[in-house]
Design a protein around this motif. Structure first.
Motif, PDB file in Angstrom:
ATOM      1  N   ASP A 244      76.101   9.777   2.538  1.00  0.00           N
ATOM      2  CA  ASP A 244      74.829   9.045   2.559  1.00  0.00           C
ATOM      3  C   ASP A 244      74.968   7.788   3.403  1.00  0.00           C
ATOM      4  OD1 ASP A 244      73.617  10.826   0.731  1.00  0.00           O
ATOM      5  OD2 ASP A 244      74.290   9.640  -0.986  1.00  0.00           O
ATOM      6  N   LEU A 245      76.028   7.045   3.144  1.00  0.00           N
ATOM      7  CA  LEU A 245      76.253   5.792   3.850  1.00  0.00           C
ATOM      8  C   LEU A 245      76.450   6.035   5.341  1.00  0.00           C
ATOM      9  CD1 LEU A 245      76.452   2.793   3.342  1.00  0.00           C
ATOM     10  CD2 LEU A 245      78.902   3.070   3.094  1.00  0.00           C
ATOM     11  N   GLN A 246      77.129   7.110   5.692  1.00  0.00           N
ATOM     12  CA  GLN A 246      77.358   7.414   7.107  1.00  0.00           C
ATOM     13  C   GLN A 246      76.043   7.658   7.842  1.00  0.00           C
ATOM     14  OE1 GLN A 246      80.449   7.162   8.608  1.00  0.00           O
ATOM     15  NE2 GLN A 246      79.116   7.143  10.409  1.00  0.00           N
ATOM     16  N   GLU A 247      75.083   8.272   7.177  1.00  0.00           N
ATOM     17  CA  GLU A 247      73.767   8.488   7.792  1.00  0.00           C
ATOM     18  C   GLU A 247      73.113   7.150   8.151  1.00  0.00           C
ATOM     19  OE1 GLU A 247      69.512  10.722   6.914  1.00  0.00           O
ATOM     20  OE2 GLU A 247      71.134  10.925   5.466  1.00  0.00           O
ATOM     21  N   ALA A 248      73.221   6.178   7.262  1.00  0.00           N
ATOM     22  CA  ALA A 248      72.667   4.843   7.535  1.00  0.00           C
ATOM     23  C   ALA A 248      73.438   4.156   8.662  1.00  0.00           C
ATOM     24  CB  ALA A 248      72.696   3.993   6.265  1.00  0.00           C
ATOM     25  N   ILE A 249      74.763   4.262   8.638  1.00  0.00           N
ATOM     26  CA  ILE A 249      75.593   3.678   9.703  1.00  0.00           C
ATOM     27  C   ILE A 249      75.229   4.283  11.052  1.00  0.00           C
ATOM     28  CG2 ILE A 249      77.955   3.575  10.610  1.00  0.00           C
ATOM     29  CD1 ILE A 249      78.886   3.280   7.645  1.00  0.00           C
ATOM     30  N   ASP A 250      75.061   5.598  11.097  1.00  0.00           N
ATOM     31  CA  ASP A 250      74.683   6.268  12.351  1.00  0.00           C
ATOM     32  C   ASP A 250      73.338   5.762  12.866  1.00  0.00           C
ATOM     33  OD1 ASP A 250      77.037   7.710  12.173  1.00  0.00           O
ATOM     34  OD2 ASP A 250      76.070   9.557  11.466  1.00  0.00           O
ATOM     35  N   ALA A 251      72.382   5.544  11.966  1.00  0.00           N
ATOM     36  CA  ALA A 251      71.069   5.020  12.368  1.00  0.00           C
ATOM     37  C   ALA A 251      71.209   3.621  12.962  1.00  0.00           C
ATOM     38  CB  ALA A 251      70.111   5.017  11.176  1.00  0.00           C
ATOM     39  N   VAL A 252      72.037   2.785  12.350  1.00  0.00           N
ATOM     40  CA  VAL A 252      72.271   1.426  12.862  1.00  0.00           C
ATOM     41  C   VAL A 252      72.918   1.487  14.240  1.00  0.00           C
ATOM     42  CG1 VAL A 252      73.664  -0.666  12.512  1.00  0.00           C
ATOM     43  CG2 VAL A 252      72.371   0.305  10.602  1.00  0.00           C
ATOM     44  N   GLU A 253      73.956   2.286  14.384  1.00  0.00           N
ATOM     45  CA  GLU A 253      74.668   2.371  15.658  1.00  0.00           C
ATOM     46  C   GLU A 253      73.778   2.918  16.771  1.00  0.00           C
ATOM     47  OE1 GLU A 253      77.699   1.114  16.524  1.00  0.00           O
ATOM     48  OE2 GLU A 253      77.539   0.188  14.534  1.00  0.00           O
ATOM     49  N   THR A 254      72.936   3.882  16.460  1.00  0.00           N
ATOM     50  CA  THR A 254      72.008   4.428  17.452  1.00  0.00           C
ATOM     51  C   THR A 254      71.031   3.353  17.923  1.00  0.00           C
ATOM     52  OG1 THR A 254      72.186   6.656  16.553  1.00  0.00           O
ATOM     53  CG2 THR A 254      70.211   6.165  17.847  1.00  0.00           C
ATOM     54  N   LEU A 255      70.500   2.587  16.993  1.00  0.00           N
ATOM     55  CA  LEU A 255      69.539   1.544  17.347  1.00  0.00           C
ATOM     56  C   LEU A 255      70.194   0.419  18.149  1.00  0.00           C
ATOM     57  CD1 LEU A 255      66.529   1.233  16.877  1.00  0.00           C
ATOM     58  CD2 LEU A 255      67.042  -0.171  14.886  1.00  0.00           C
ATOM     59  N   LYS A 256      71.436   0.093  17.841  1.00  0.00           N
ATOM     60  CA  LYS A 256      72.148  -0.957  18.579  1.00  0.00           C
ATOM     61  C   LYS A 256      72.327  -0.601  20.053  1.00  0.00           C
ATOM     62  CE  LYS A 256      75.895  -2.496  16.726  1.00  0.00           C
ATOM     63  NZ  LYS A 256      77.126  -2.582  15.921  1.00  0.00           N
ATOM     64  N   LYS A 257      72.313   0.683  20.386  1.00  0.00           N
ATOM     65  CA  LYS A 257      72.470   1.104  21.785  1.00  0.00           C
ATOM     66  C   LYS A 257      71.232   0.794  22.617  1.00  0.00           C
ATOM     67  CE  LYS A 257      75.670   4.806  20.686  1.00  0.00           C
ATOM     68  NZ  LYS A 257      75.834   6.254  20.513  1.00  0.00           N
ATOM     69  N   THR A 258      70.066   0.649  21.974  1.00  0.00           N
ATOM     70  CA  THR A 258      68.822   0.441  22.719  1.00  0.00           C
ATOM     71  C   THR A 258      68.155  -0.904  22.463  1.00  0.00           C
ATOM     72  OG1 THR A 258      67.567   1.562  20.967  1.00  0.00           O
ATOM     73  CG2 THR A 258      68.344   2.919  22.818  1.00  0.00           C
ATOM     74  N   HIS A 259      68.704  -1.718  21.548  1.00  0.00           N
ATOM     75  CA  HIS A 259      68.108  -3.020  21.225  1.00  0.00           C
ATOM     76  C   HIS A 259      69.189  -4.088  21.159  1.00  0.00           C
ATOM     77  CE1 HIS A 259      64.951  -0.272  19.953  1.00  0.00           C
ATOM     78  NE2 HIS A 259      64.122  -1.285  20.077  1.00  0.00           N
ATOM     79  N   ASP A 260      68.892  -5.238  21.757  1.00  0.00           N
ATOM     80  CA  ASP A 260      69.840  -6.352  21.703  1.00  0.00           C
ATOM     81  C   ASP A 260      70.003  -6.892  20.287  1.00  0.00           C
ATOM     82  OD1 ASP A 260      70.338  -6.259  24.421  1.00  0.00           O
ATOM     83  OD2 ASP A 260      68.731  -7.695  24.890  1.00  0.00           O
TER      84      ASP A 260
END
Length: 137
Positions: free
Chosen positions: A25-41
């Protein structure tokens, strides 16, 4: 369980934690954070802590490990809104807000979800230019 929610703004990761939270469950949230960090400062986090009963040991270790990797990357984070009526969360949020500057963490009661979403959706304002007011001269 962690459920990803509609973010309300394109720089926000929104989630709800309830029941038992596993490492997957936690990894799904981490993946969402990491994906967003690639496109937003700068990104912000919105978390509803509902009827969360506990985290598995592997989830706690993954959370701790990921948190430690983010210490050098804190400039990517702007705000974290935590929505809950669980009183034990407030002291933890206060500590996190002080330790992990520039991340600003606030806890909102569940009946203030709309205020939490509005607050977390705001990005920092760019500094105003120091041009003289031409209309006054």
């Amino acid at each position: 369980m962690i459920e990803l929610l509609p973010p309300g703004a394109d720089h926000v990761v929104a989630l709800r934690a309830s029941g038992r939270v596993s490492a997957d469950d936690l990894q799904e949230a981490i993946d969402a954070v990491e994906t967003l960090k690639k496109t937003h400062d700068r990104i912000s986090l919105y978390a509803e802590i509902d009827e969360m009963r506990w985290m598995t040991l592997s989830a706690i270790l993954r959370d701790l490990g990921y948190g430690l990797t983010q210490i050098g990357d804190l400039a990517h984070y702007h705000r974290a809104a935590v929505v809950t009526d669980r009183h034990w969360v407030r002291p933890l949020a206060t500590i996190e807000s002080r330790l992990f500057k520039p991340l600003e963490v606030r806890v909102f009661d569940t009946h203030h979800k709309d205020a939490a979403r509005q607050w977390v959706s705001q990005l920092p304002q760019a500094p105003q230019s120091a041009e003289p007011d031409r209309a006054a001269g």
